[in-house]
Motif scaffolding. Sequence first.
Motif, PDB file in Angstrom:
ATOM      1  N   CYS A  48       0.852  -1.201   0.000  1.00  0.00           N
ATOM      2  CA  CYS A  48       0.000   0.000   0.000  1.00  0.00           C
ATOM      3  C   CYS A  48       0.885   1.247   0.000  1.00  0.00           C
TER       4      CYS A  48
ATOM      5  N   VAL B 201      -6.334   6.348   8.617  1.00  0.00           N
ATOM      6  CA  VAL B 201      -6.302   5.930   7.216  1.00  0.00           C
ATOM      7  C   VAL B 201      -7.113   4.655   7.085  1.00  0.00           C
TER       8      VAL B 201
ATOM      9  N   PHE C  52      -7.235   1.505   4.552  1.00  0.00           N
ATOM     10  CA  PHE C  52      -6.568   0.810   3.465  1.00  0.00           C
ATOM     11  C   PHE C  52      -7.551  -0.182   2.848  1.00  0.00           C
TER      12      PHE C  52
ATOM     13  N   ASN D  29     -11.106  -4.222   3.519  1.00  0.00           N
ATOM     14  CA  ASN D  29     -10.611  -2.909   3.936  1.00  0.00           C
ATOM     15  C   ASN D  29     -10.263  -2.955   5.415  1.00  0.00           C
TER      16      ASN D  29
ATOM     17  N   SER E 224      -9.281  -0.221   8.705  1.00  0.00           N
ATOM     18  CA  SER E 224      -9.154   1.133   9.231  1.00  0.00           C
ATOM     19  C   SER E 224      -8.037   1.170  10.267  1.00  0.00           C
TER      20      SER E 224
ATOM     21  N   SER F  63       2.180   2.938   6.506  1.00  0.00           N
ATOM     22  CA  SER F  63       1.862   2.179   5.307  1.00  0.00           C
ATOM     23  C   SER F  63       1.386   0.804   5.735  1.00  0.00           C
TER      24      SER F  63
ATOM     25  N   CYS G 147      -3.726  -1.873  -3.945  1.00  0.00           N
ATOM     26  CA  CYS G 147      -4.137  -1.292  -2.671  1.00  0.00           C
ATOM     27  C   CYS G 147      -4.249   0.216  -2.827  1.00  0.00           C
ATOM     28  N   GLU G 148      -5.198   0.792  -2.146  1.00  0.00           N
ATOM     29  CA  GLU G 148      -5.341   2.237  -2.089  1.00  0.00           C
ATOM     30  C   GLU G 148      -5.655   2.646  -0.659  1.00  0.00           C
ATOM     31  N   GLY G 149      -5.158   3.813  -0.276  1.00  0.00           N
ATOM     32  CA  GLY G 149      -5.384   4.333   1.067  1.00  0.00           C
ATOM     33  C   GLY G 149      -6.167   5.616   1.029  1.00  0.00           C
TER      34      GLY G 149
ATOM     35  N   THR H 267      -7.728  10.114  -1.558  1.00  0.00           N
ATOM     36  CA  THR H 267      -7.437   8.703  -1.807  1.00  0.00           C
ATOM     37  C   THR H 267      -6.176   8.600  -2.654  1.00  0.00           C
TER      38      THR H 267
END
Length: 219
Positions: A48, A56, A58, A69, A71, A100, A118-120, A130
């Motif tokens: 990520c 955040v 993820f 996901n 948190s 990360s 992956c996106e945060g 994002t």
Amino acid sequence: MSACWMFVILMGCRLGPSHSTQPQSTCVCHDQLKTFCVPPGDNVTVSCPKLDANHVIFKLLQDEEMIFNHSYIRDKKALNYKPPHSRVVVELHEDKENISASFRLTGLNASSHGIYRCEGTVIFPPPLRTVSSDWRILVLLEGHQCRIHAKPPENCGFHWIWIIALVSIYSIIATIIAIVIWVKLRRTDSQSDYMNTKPQAPRERRKKRGVQNPIPRHF
């Protein structure tokens, strides 16, 4: 007519820069892809992005669909988390500035193949934003899947270069044609004004007509 063609020229010149300044951030495809061919039951890690935030979320996506996901809040110390009844292990990494995470896929099988990323999403501090990872992970299992060569993702920037080039060429050609037509129209107007002008009579002819028809002074 000349004013109309000048307007066309200005519009053609305006069209080129408007497309060139369009941002390319709307392009969603990525040009970095890692391929892993693993045996059944093996593990693969999806990294990520690093984010400077206190809260955040993820997200793990498979073929652009979110499958998990997590948190994360900076005050919590749970750096390794495995959800119940899941083959995903979340590994969080924290330093003084950035945090990360990475998703470790365990026990891969035939249904696990696909493209992962992956996106945060930064929740706090604002603004909400994002950030996606730089790499996409293509997971293939040994056997038939590994013999299939995945089609590389399209390069959106390359397409935009061709679009900008075509629009610029069209604008230049339209401008040249408009200038040529405008010059021809100006010459035609000048010739029409010259033809509509009545020529003056020569001086010698006017003198002769005065001698042939004298005005009598006495009756």
